[in-house]
Design a protein around this motif. Sequence first.
Motif, PDB file in Angstrom:
ATOM      1  N   ALA A  29     -16.610 -65.786 -17.963  1.00  0.00           N
ATOM      2  CA  ALA A  29     -16.823 -64.330 -18.055  1.00  0.00           C
ATOM      3  C   ALA A  29     -18.278 -64.042 -18.374  1.00  0.00           C
ATOM      4  O   ALA A  29     -18.878 -63.102 -17.835  1.00  0.00           O
ATOM      5  CB  ALA A  29     -15.901 -63.749 -19.123  1.00  0.00           C
ATOM      6  N   GLY A  30     -18.866 -64.868 -19.244  1.00  0.00           N
ATOM      7  CA  GLY A  30     -20.265 -64.674 -19.603  1.00  0.00           C
ATOM      8  C   GLY A  30     -21.203 -64.904 -18.435  1.00  0.00           C
ATOM      9  O   GLY A  30     -22.288 -64.332 -18.371  1.00  0.00           O
ATOM     10  N   ARG A  31     -20.813 -65.734 -17.495  1.00  0.00           N
ATOM     11  CA  ARG A  31     -21.661 -66.019 -16.322  1.00  0.00           C
ATOM     12  C   ARG A  31     -21.506 -64.966 -15.228  1.00  0.00           C
ATOM     13  O   ARG A  31     -22.051 -65.119 -14.142  1.00  0.00           O
ATOM     14  CB  ARG A  31     -21.314 -67.381 -15.750  1.00  0.00           C
ATOM     15  N   GLY A  32     -20.700 -63.960 -15.487  1.00  0.00           N
ATOM     16  CA  GLY A  32     -20.601 -62.855 -14.536  1.00  0.00           C
ATOM     17  C   GLY A  32     -19.448 -62.948 -13.571  1.00  0.00           C
ATOM     18  O   GLY A  32     -19.319 -62.128 -12.665  1.00  0.00           O
ATOM     19  N   HIS A  33     -18.578 -63.926 -13.723  1.00  0.00           N
ATOM     20  CA  HIS A  33     -17.401 -63.999 -12.858  1.00  0.00           C
ATOM     21  C   HIS A  33     -16.392 -62.941 -13.298  1.00  0.00           C
ATOM     22  O   HIS A  33     -16.315 -62.603 -14.478  1.00  0.00           O
ATOM     23  CB  HIS A  33     -16.729 -65.375 -12.975  1.00  0.00           C
ATOM     24  N   GLY A  34     -15.628 -62.455 -12.359  1.00  0.00           N
ATOM     25  CA  GLY A  34     -14.505 -61.596 -12.710  1.00  0.00           C
ATOM     26  C   GLY A  34     -13.361 -62.495 -13.137  1.00  0.00           C
ATOM     27  O   GLY A  34     -12.862 -63.273 -12.336  1.00  0.00           O
ATOM     28  N   VAL A  35     -13.007 -62.437 -14.390  1.00  0.00           N
ATOM     29  CA  VAL A  35     -11.998 -63.374 -14.916  1.00  0.00           C
ATOM     30  C   VAL A  35     -10.775 -62.603 -15.397  1.00  0.00           C
ATOM     31  O   VAL A  35     -10.907 -61.620 -16.136  1.00  0.00           O
ATOM     32  CB  VAL A  35     -12.576 -64.211 -16.081  1.00  0.00           C
ATOM     33  N   VAL A  36      -9.624 -63.028 -14.950  1.00  0.00           N
ATOM     34  CA  VAL A  36      -8.352 -62.503 -15.448  1.00  0.00           C
ATOM     35  C   VAL A  36      -7.569 -63.708 -15.953  1.00  0.00           C
ATOM     36  O   VAL A  36      -7.419 -64.693 -15.231  1.00  0.00           O
ATOM     37  CB  VAL A  36      -7.559 -61.784 -14.340  1.00  0.00           C
ATOM     38  N   ILE A  37      -7.106 -63.621 -17.182  1.00  0.00           N
ATOM     39  CA  ILE A  37      -6.355 -64.746 -17.749  1.00  0.00           C
ATOM     40  C   ILE A  37      -4.879 -64.378 -17.775  1.00  0.00           C
ATOM     41  O   ILE A  37      -4.503 -63.321 -18.290  1.00  0.00           O
ATOM     42  CB  ILE A  37      -6.849 -65.082 -19.165  1.00  0.00           C
ATOM     43  N   VAL A  38      -4.079 -65.249 -17.201  1.00  0.00           N
ATOM     44  CA  VAL A  38      -2.621 -65.048 -17.208  1.00  0.00           C
ATOM     45  C   VAL A  38      -2.036 -65.965 -18.264  1.00  0.00           C
ATOM     46  O   VAL A  38      -2.188 -67.189 -18.181  1.00  0.00           O
ATOM     47  CB  VAL A  38      -2.022 -65.359 -15.820  1.00  0.00           C
ATOM     48  N   ASP A  39      -1.408 -65.374 -19.260  1.00  0.00           N
ATOM     49  CA  ASP A  39      -0.808 -66.155 -20.350  1.00  0.00           C
ATOM     50  C   ASP A  39       0.524 -66.723 -19.865  1.00  0.00           C
ATOM     51  O   ASP A  39       1.462 -65.973 -19.590  1.00  0.00           O
ATOM     52  CB  ASP A  39      -0.607 -65.246 -21.564  1.00  0.00           C
TER      53      ASP A  39
END
Lengths: 424, 181
Positions: free
Chosen positions: A346-356
Amino acid sequence: MTFRSAPQLTRLVALAAPLLLGALVLGRVELVVLAAPLLALGCAGLLDRDPELDVELRLSALRCLEGQHVVATVRVTASATGGRPDQVDIDLRLHPRLRPLGPTRLTVALEPGGSRDVTVAVAPTRWGVYDVGPVTVVAHGRRRTSSGWTARPGVPLRVVPDLADFRAGDAHPFHRALTGTHATPAPGEGVEFAGIRPYLPGDPLRRVHWRSSNRLGQLHVTQHRVERNAEVVLLVDTFDDVGPAGRTSLDIGVRAALGIADHYLSRGDRVGVVTFGGTTRWLVAGAGGVQRHRVVEHLLGVEVGLSYAWKDIGLLPARCLPPRALVIALSPLLDPRATTAFADLAGRGHGVVIVDTAPDEALPQARSAHYALAERIYLMEREATIQRLSEIGAPVVRWSGRGSLDAVLVEVARLHQRPRALRR
Amino acid sequence: MREALRAVAALIAVTLLAYPFTITGLSRGYVALSVPAVLFVLSGLLLWSEGAVTVSAAALVFPYVVVLAAEDRPVDVLAPVAAALLVCYVVIADTAISVPPSTALDAAFLRDLAARCAGVIVLALALGAVLLAVSALPLPDSQVARSLGIGAAALALGAPVWLLTAGQPRKTRRKRFRARP
């Protein structure tokens, strides 16, 4: 198949020889009578030929879905030119994750030139690649005075995980230059309606919105949104696997990954997979039906490998994580190495979605008051981790099948489409 | 089914152990003699290893041999029955050992085993009858008869040796390649 003398031959000799000696010493013919059939049996065996057997292992299908079963057939054929096998022991060994629906060990008799099929239905208990076999055949010939064995290697059975039902809206943080199905905010040629604006020189006449033009007394045209395709990278956390059999975090993660990949690939997007854990593997993003097979093959090989090495995303090749890709991480959020990697992405600018993917039954039953306290502390820490990840732009959502990512995808898309202050 | 085969073998063993008492009756000496034989047979039936089965088969015939050696009795005409029981025990016990645990036995295999047992029983009875008949023949005390007897004895003693040597796999002599200087 190489035959050697069996213990039965030694037994016959060991019994007959003292009896014959005793007969000579004592002068009793009864002892010769006792020894004679033993010797005759041994001699008849030695004058016979060794059997020749051919063993074949076949599966009704090399791929199946979870819950289905395949039929394994072991065919043992005795050659007409060889001797008669008195006893043939067939032993089909199965991977512990394969449940046999019948006996896997059978003792049969064969005639020279005859064959025997042993069929066993096999039901896999989990997705993955498992060997059906090897099959070992032990044969006794020459009236049980010789024995030999042969084996055939196992046949790999690919058990494809159940496809989790998944659908998602068009929201996507990044788009590629190629035409696709995701409506972008940029106006242009497309199907998705974006708005109505005054006519400008160069606008095609077929875009004129006559109703608005009549009402406002000035030419107006409809505006559409450009549709582009996107790139999705599925990051499967394989540091931990918790939960009851059949519903572990890895089961949920892999089924969800397959469902998400299937959804995006069917819409023409490019999908890649990264397995991040004890053993790190990756599949570079691609599109089309072939990529779907590659994704399935990649996910079949997913397993939890114990590792104490501190791993971060720096060890992944750059082409596995393209800069404008949506990263959907599937993780039970138990290992700090995984959560650190997500935050790093996320810090590197990727769009991140975390699925638990942690199942509800992941926590053991409370056994004491101390345990209840420890559980509360654990849940609070977990809540804090999720909150921290959400704050840095990696929202966490629980997997609930169809539409479970819609809300967070809109949020991530909005997050990445807002203007950013650049440091010069 | 493996247990059923073992039970049949145990039944035959009991019959064979009891057989000498049909000759001598229940005398204390022979009962005491058969106690170690029973122990050996029991150990063979419980251990179910190749060696234990061989020892138990030897223990089965031991009381009978002692009875024949100690008592000056006429020829036992029921000896072929004992021989048939012994060879049947050996065949069934060997089958019971070789069947791996928790293995299903095919019905055709059981039929085949029954046919094989019947075959060896007939063989033992026929051979025994022939041998008893030959031994009962009145042969003159001549040089030829003695030579025939010695020859038969040598043949009988040579047969086990031949069986042991012929049953072993042939050793192939490997060619030795020497590096040229």
